[in-house]
Design a protein around this motif. Structure first.
Motif, PDB file in Angstrom:
ATOM      1  N   ARG A 145       0.561   3.436  -7.713  1.00 38.80           N
ATOM      2  CA  ARG A 145       0.521   2.006  -7.421  1.00 38.80           C
ATOM      3  C   ARG A 145       0.063   1.220  -8.644  1.00 38.80           C
ATOM      4  N   TYR A 158       0.839  -1.187   0.000  1.00 36.03           N
ATOM      5  CA  TYR A 158       0.000   0.000   0.000  1.00 36.03           C
ATOM      6  C   TYR A 158       0.885   1.251   0.000  1.00 36.03           C
ATOM      7  N   LYS A 203      -6.756  -0.553  -2.632  1.00 34.91           N
ATOM      8  CA  LYS A 203      -7.749   0.338  -3.226  1.00 34.91           C
ATOM      9  C   LYS A 203      -8.063  -0.038  -4.673  1.00 34.91           C
ATOM     10  N   ARG A 230      -5.116   5.510  -7.191  1.00 38.00           N
ATOM     11  CA  ARG A 230      -3.721   5.426  -6.745  1.00 38.00           C
ATOM     12  C   ARG A 230      -2.897   5.114  -7.991  1.00 38.00           C
ATOM     13  N   GLU A 280      -0.291   4.839   1.567  1.00 40.30           N
ATOM     14  CA  GLU A 280      -1.407   5.590   2.135  1.00 40.30           C
ATOM     15  C   GLU A 280      -0.902   6.512   3.251  1.00 40.30           C
TER      16      GLU A 280
END
Length: 238
Positions: free
Chosen positions: A89, A7, A67, A86, A9
């Motif tokens: 990513r 992730y 996400k 995102r 975040e």
């Protein structure tokens, strides 16, 4: 050596509240129990050369949950419930996965990872399952995993790993719609929603819509299968 994408975040620890790369421990615990060494792969700027260099140090790859994939990647406008994109990513995982496929590196996609694989192969996603199936059976919210039965296609690699029927841990509001190039559906739930796919023509290319890291007893076999394929890959490359 199994690479796991992470992730990126906003995260808080102590007095710090900053953007951070992280991954729930259950993911690398599952890899360790299967006999693999977990290597975390945070989102970062990427091109073909970077992706290739990263994979030079790995024997297997896991594209983890997280996400929603940016709908622009499959030519759609975002649904009101779709997460803010995102894009860093998305680009990172797409590049790693594409490079892994090109070199025959074993890989496993988990939840978002299955969706990312489908999009990378030219497929599309259902952006909000309740609009299609009329229920929230796959996403109870508040961090509570739903339990759902899936039927696995006999004769598939997935069936050889986990059998023909399985109760799984679900936490998703999106799913595979139009199937990407080279992918074969190897599991569905009773409402027809795709629960697993495999990529043809590679040594090990499996992706599941559920969260196998949350069920150490049943789904450990997926991680064991990946690690075994990774060992074979390493021996071939030696």
């Amino acid at each position: 050596m199994i690479g796991l994408t992470t992730y990126l975040e906003q995260a808080q620890t102590g007095v710090w509240d900053v953007p951070a790369s992280f991954l729930p421990k259950v993911y690398f615990d599952a890899v360790n129990r299967a006999g693999g060494i977990a290597v975390l792969l945070p989102p970062q700027p990427v091109d073909e050369a970077v992706a290739s260099r990263v994979l030079d140090g790995l024997d297997g790859l896991i594209i983890t949950g997280g996400k929603d994939v940016d709908p622009a990647r499959y030519g759609q406008e975002p649904h009101p419930t779709t997460d803010a994109p995102r894009r860093d990513r998305d680009a990172w995982e797409d590049a790693l996965l594409t490079a892994a496929i090109d070199r025959g590196l074993p890989f496993l996609g988990i939840c978002r990872g299955a969706q990312l694989l489908n999009v990378a192969r030219g497929g599309t996603l259902i952006q909000h399952l309740p609009d299609v199936i009329g229920s929230t059976r796959y996403n109870l919210g508040n961090g509570v995993f739903a339990e759902n039965e899936v039927a696995v296609e006999s004769g598939s690699r997935l069936a050889r790993l986990v059998g023909d029927d399985l109760e799984v841990k679900s936490y998703h509001h999106q799913a595979i719609d139009e199937l990407g190039d080279g992918l074969v559906v190897t599991a569905r739930s009773d409402d027809g929603i795709v629960q697993a796919v495999e990529l043809e023509g590679v040594p090990f290319g499996v992706a599941v819509q559920w969260h196998p890291e949350e069920d150490a007893a049943e789904d450990a076999r997926l991680f064991e299968g990946l690690v075994e394929a990774a060992r074979d890959y390493r021996e071939q490359m030696a």
